[in-house]
Design a protein around this motif. Sequence first.
Motif, PDB file in Angstrom:
ATOM      1  N   TYR A 306       0.730  -1.297  -0.426  1.00 29.56           N
ATOM      2  CA  TYR A 306      -0.342  -0.741  -0.060  1.00 29.56           C
ATOM      3  C   TYR A 306       0.831   0.677  -0.445  1.00 29.56           C
ATOM      4  CZ  TYR A 306      -4.503  -2.314   0.553  1.00 29.56           C
ATOM      5  OH  TYR A 306      -5.483  -3.698   0.710  1.00 29.56           O
ATOM      6  N   LEU A 325      -6.316 -12.062   3.044  1.00 34.58           N
ATOM      7  CA  LEU A 325      -6.925 -10.624   3.173  1.00 34.58           C
ATOM      8  C   LEU A 325      -6.694 -10.529   1.395  1.00 34.58           C
ATOM      9  CD1 LEU A 325      -3.715  -8.950   5.534  1.00 34.58           C
ATOM     10  CD2 LEU A 325      -6.697  -8.995   5.781  1.00 34.58           C
ATOM     11  N   ASP A 326      -7.845  -9.884   1.074  1.00 33.64           N
ATOM     12  CA  ASP A 326      -7.929  -9.241  -0.308  1.00 33.64           C
ATOM     13  C   ASP A 326      -7.651  -7.813  -0.324  1.00 33.64           C
ATOM     14  OD1 ASP A 326      -8.939  -7.837  -2.393  1.00 33.64           O
ATOM     15  OD2 ASP A 326     -10.991  -9.042  -2.541  1.00 33.64           O
ATOM     16  N   ASP A 329      -8.962  -4.665  -1.393  1.00 35.79           N
ATOM     17  CA  ASP A 329      -9.996  -3.562  -0.600  1.00 35.79           C
ATOM     18  C   ASP A 329      -9.247  -2.012  -0.107  1.00 35.79           C
ATOM     19  OD1 ASP A 329     -11.919  -5.317  -0.821  1.00 35.79           O
ATOM     20  OD2 ASP A 329     -11.245  -6.251   1.342  1.00 35.79           O
ATOM     21  N   ASN A 330      -9.673  -0.986   0.227  1.00 41.75           N
ATOM     22  CA  ASN A 330      -8.899  -0.245   1.099  1.00 41.75           C
ATOM     23  C   ASN A 330      -8.173  -0.869   2.362  1.00 41.75           C
ATOM     24  OD1 ASN A 330      -9.947   0.592   2.961  1.00 41.75           O
ATOM     25  ND2 ASN A 330     -11.522   1.589   1.787  1.00 41.75           N
ATOM     26  N   GLU A 332      -6.989   0.595   5.101  1.00 42.91           N
ATOM     27  CA  GLU A 332      -8.115   0.946   6.357  1.00 42.91           C
ATOM     28  C   GLU A 332      -9.476  -0.211   6.831  1.00 42.91           C
ATOM     29  OE1 GLU A 332     -10.481   3.765   9.551  1.00 42.91           O
ATOM     30  OE2 GLU A 332     -10.257   4.448   7.678  1.00 42.91           O
ATOM     31  N   ASP A 333     -10.120  -0.753   5.415  1.00 41.53           N
ATOM     32  CA  ASP A 333     -10.585  -2.264   5.633  1.00 41.53           C
ATOM     33  C   ASP A 333      -9.673  -2.686   6.106  1.00 41.53           C
ATOM     34  OD1 ASP A 333     -12.986  -0.324   5.122  1.00 41.53           O
ATOM     35  OD2 ASP A 333     -13.110  -1.035   2.996  1.00 41.53           O
ATOM     36  N   VAL A 334      -7.890  -3.295   4.929  1.00 43.25           N
ATOM     37  CA  VAL A 334      -7.502  -4.734   5.891  1.00 43.25           C
ATOM     38  C   VAL A 334      -7.084  -4.542   6.642  1.00 43.25           C
ATOM     39  CG1 VAL A 334      -5.632  -5.478   5.332  1.00 43.25           C
ATOM     40  CG2 VAL A 334      -6.652  -4.977   3.089  1.00 43.25           C
ATOM     41  N   ARG A 336      -8.371  -3.449   9.543  1.00 43.44           N
ATOM     42  CA  ARG A 336      -9.717  -3.777  10.449  1.00 43.44           C
ATOM     43  C   ARG A 336      -9.875  -5.328  10.466  1.00 43.44           C
ATOM     44  NH1 ARG A 336     -13.089  -1.017   7.947  1.00 43.44           N
ATOM     45  NH2 ARG A 336     -12.872   1.057   9.193  1.00 43.44           N
ATOM     46  N   ALA A 337      -9.865  -6.124   9.321  1.00 38.71           N
ATOM     47  CA  ALA A 337      -9.838  -7.432   9.193  1.00 38.71           C
ATOM     48  C   ALA A 337      -8.782  -7.969   9.940  1.00 38.71           C
ATOM     49  CB  ALA A 337      -9.825  -7.397   7.580  1.00 38.71           C
ATOM     50  N   SER A 339      -7.410  -6.349  12.496  1.00 37.84           N
ATOM     51  CA  SER A 339      -8.186  -6.505  13.760  1.00 37.84           C
ATOM     52  C   SER A 339      -8.796  -7.275  14.765  1.00 37.84           C
ATOM     53  CB  SER A 339      -8.229  -5.092  15.084  1.00 37.84           C
ATOM     54  OG  SER A 339      -9.366  -4.565  13.558  1.00 37.84           O
TER      55      SER A 339
END
Length: 360
Positions: A306, A325-326, A329-330, A332-334, A336-337, A339
């Motif tokens: 990133y 992980l995809d 995705d942005n 922050e979404d990654v 969050r996943a 966490s």
Amino acid sequence: MGKDRLDQRSLMLRMLKHVRESEETTCRDEIDASWTEVMSRAFSEQRRRLRRRMVWTAVASVAAVAVVAGAYFMIRPEPVTQLTPVDYAIFAQTSPGNAEEITLMIPGNEDLLMKEREAEIVYDGQGTPEVRSHSSVLRGGQSEAGVCNQLVVPSGRRARLTLSDGTHMWVNSGTRVVYPASFLDKKREIFVDGEVYLEVARNEKSPFVVRTNNFSVQVLGTSFNVSAYASQAVGSVVLVNGSVDVSNKTGADVRLTPGELVEIRTKEIGTPRHVDVEPYICWKDNLLIYSDDSLENVFRKLSLYYGRTIIISPEVAALRVSGKLDLKDNLEDVLRAVSFSTPVEYEFTDDAITVRKSEK
């Protein structure tokens, strides 16, 4: 090819040969002064571009050569040969860490800059590139046969590259690739600093060689992943199908069979071992798969992918994690996943992202 260009290339080749044979060093002032004189003679029409891109620390051993370059070159004429990708990489170094955009460098032409996160570069059989992104299509200038081009992909960006022989290459973040616009000799050769996945066009009469700072990989036609970041002490090769030979600077070599990985250090090649290849090559499909990996290593890959600095606290760096992980995705979404499945929390600042143990 004009006589001036032949003289420049001949001068460059003689310098390279003498650099490799010399182990003497001298002070930085002498290096700068001597290089200024040599570059003025050898590259008068491209001096400004080359000097801007030169990384002096990578060629410190050239000092003794440069001091005596004038006399040496005049009394030791040698036939002109084509610069290899390794030769070109030494003279045209551009760190991916210093770039902000995907950059294609073609000698004698303006650099092509791609502002989007991903781009595709396709060479035709004559060595002319077409650069494709979501918003535009650019046509690059044609290079002379055998002349090396350079693709720089900074952190946070990725690219796909199709070479003139039909070889397909996925280029990961923070990577530099040097390659001929069109191959001339029986041996196809490129230089890589970073990580690439290749599907090599088979040609039994023309082996394909990937060179890095510490090792080389030779194939006829196959699919494999090469990780060789200069900033990391350990490189690796993972073979998906076919067969490859991996060798280092000491002459040690191993042959891989499909499904094997070998790790390479500066003076040592490890023992090949069988692995699940998917976690090593899934980055080309915008995925990150990790199994019993350290959280530190996971965040290192996310930082590179990133293009953001991620600072991870020591108390959670060694935690072992598994997941998928995809990366489309942005960020922050990654995060969050991550966490959700591990006891961590994160905080965004202007300069970095800090990851620490969750207090909940």
